[in-house]
Write an enzyme that holds these catalytic residues in place. Structure first.
Site, PDB file in Angstrom:
ATOM      1  N   GLU A 132       3.684  -5.716   6.909  1.00 21.81           N
ATOM      2  CA  GLU A 132       3.430  -4.424   7.629  1.00 21.81           C
ATOM      3  C   GLU A 132       3.746  -4.080   9.003  1.00 21.81           C
ATOM      4  O   GLU A 132       4.074  -3.003   9.549  1.00 21.81           O
ATOM      5  CB  GLU A 132       1.772  -4.471   7.494  1.00 21.81           C
ATOM      6  CG  GLU A 132       0.901  -4.209   6.261  1.00 21.81           C
ATOM      7  CD  GLU A 132       0.696  -5.547   5.390  1.00 21.81           C
ATOM      8  OE1 GLU A 132       0.178  -5.564   4.529  1.00 21.81           O
ATOM      9  OE2 GLU A 132       1.365  -6.497   5.856  1.00 21.81           O
ATOM     10  N   ALA A 165       0.872  -1.048  -0.049  1.00 24.56           N
ATOM     11  CA  ALA A 165      -0.022  -0.109   0.132  1.00 24.56           C
ATOM     12  C   ALA A 165       0.846   1.195  -0.003  1.00 24.56           C
ATOM     13  O   ALA A 165       2.029   1.116   0.170  1.00 24.56           O
ATOM     14  CB  ALA A 165      -1.088  -0.014   1.285  1.00 24.56           C
ATOM     15  N   GLU A 183      -2.472  -8.911  -0.470  1.00 22.27           N
ATOM     16  CA  GLU A 183      -3.752  -8.739  -0.431  1.00 22.27           C
ATOM     17  C   GLU A 183      -4.677  -8.513  -1.424  1.00 22.27           C
ATOM     18  O   GLU A 183      -5.757  -9.244  -1.697  1.00 22.27           O
ATOM     19  CB  GLU A 183      -4.203  -7.683   0.768  1.00 22.27           C
ATOM     20  CG  GLU A 183      -3.501  -8.112   2.183  1.00 22.27           C
ATOM     21  CD  GLU A 183      -3.488  -6.890   3.178  1.00 22.27           C
ATOM     22  OE1 GLU A 183      -4.018  -6.994   4.067  1.00 22.27           O
ATOM     23  OE2 GLU A 183      -2.954  -5.907   2.691  1.00 22.27           O
ATOM     24  N   GLY A 187      -0.152  -4.876   0.633  1.00 24.09           N
ATOM     25  CA  GLY A 187      -1.483  -4.441   0.014  1.00 24.09           C
ATOM     26  C   GLY A 187      -1.712  -5.321  -1.465  1.00 24.09           C
ATOM     27  O   GLY A 187      -2.581  -5.908  -1.753  1.00 24.09           O
TER      28      GLY A 187
END
Length: 258
Positions: free
Chosen positions: A132, A65, A112, A109
């Site tokens: 993360e 992300a 994911e 991300g």
């Protein structure tokens, strides 16, 4: 719709969405996720498209992300915005099969997002991870939930707690990736797989996707009932009659999505 962070194309019955933020290794910000969701919605509404491939670059599917977008925000802002919530829901609403074609970094991300797709075909260069924890946070797009369901508690816990990366071979062994192909063949293989799906009866394809996804959401007994009802319902379709007639007559079926 004009897109700035994704490249969209349709060939035969396959729609392809390529993440396109090369300056940030395809890091996921709200814009790229919104545009991805919009592209998937557009393909979902296009009869010509029967299967979809989501991919990135040779270097990165998506390296995580966008930290620069998130860093200035506090809890209240993240919570009130439901940060990434609406964007991920838009992606998950797609009813047609979505294949993630992953090469290079597929982290945070990006990992994911790949898991939101229906299955992953990995290049031999792919590296998966949920790092993360190194930023003082945890996965926020489903990493602790989908990864655990796919690879088991022990491996998911280790990856989320240490930030360790998983290579393509390990990803295939533990069920995260459906298979591994040479990087040079990744997009060709993913498109061929999508075309193979596109040849099948469209209503049956959607039903199979719903039934498999339901297995993660309910008990075995309820899942079996859901599957059986979809199976029964497909006997009301012209494609079922065509498929079984073609089998008996030893010819290729001509499915029309009816």
């Amino acid at each position: 719709m004009a897109y700035e962070t994704v490249i969209v194309e349709v060939e035969d019955h396959v729609g392809t969405v390529r993440l396109n933020r090369p300056e940030a290794l395809n890091a996921l910000n709200r814009q790229i996720l919104r545009e991805l969701g919009a592209a998937l919605s557009e393909f979902d509404a296009t009869p010509r498209v029967r299967a979809i491939v989501v991919t990135g670059s040779d270097k990165a599917f998506a390296a995580g992300a966008d930290v620069k977008e998130m860093a200035p925000k506090g809890f209240a802002e993240m919570f009130l915005e439901d940060y990434f919530g609406p964007e991920s829901e838009a992606i998950l609403r797609c009813r047609k099969p979505v294949i993630a074609a992953v090469a290079g970094y597929c982290l945070g991300g990006g990992c994911e997002l790949a898991m939101m797709c229906d299955f992953i075909i990995a290049a031999d260069t792919a590296k998966f991870g949920q790092p993360e924890i190194n930023l003082g946070v945890i996965p926020g797009l489903g990493g602790t939930q989908r990864l655990t369901r796919l690879v088991g508690k022990s491996k998911a816990m280790e990856m989320c707690l240490t930030g360790r990366f998983m290579d393509a071979a390990e990803a295939e062994r533990c069920g995260l990736a459906s298979r591994v192909v040479p990087a040079r063949d990744l997009l060709k293989d993913a498109r061929e797989t999508a075309l193979k799906i596109a040849e099948k009866a469209p209503l049956a394809v959607r039903a199979a996707k719903e039934a498999v996804n339901r297995s993660y959401e309910t008990t075995l007994r309820e899942g079996l009932l859901f599957e059986r009802r979809l199976f029964h319902a497909l006997f009301a379709t012209a494609d079922q009659a065509e498929g079984m007639a073609a089998f008996a007559e030893k010819r290729a079926p001509q499915f029309r999505g009816k």
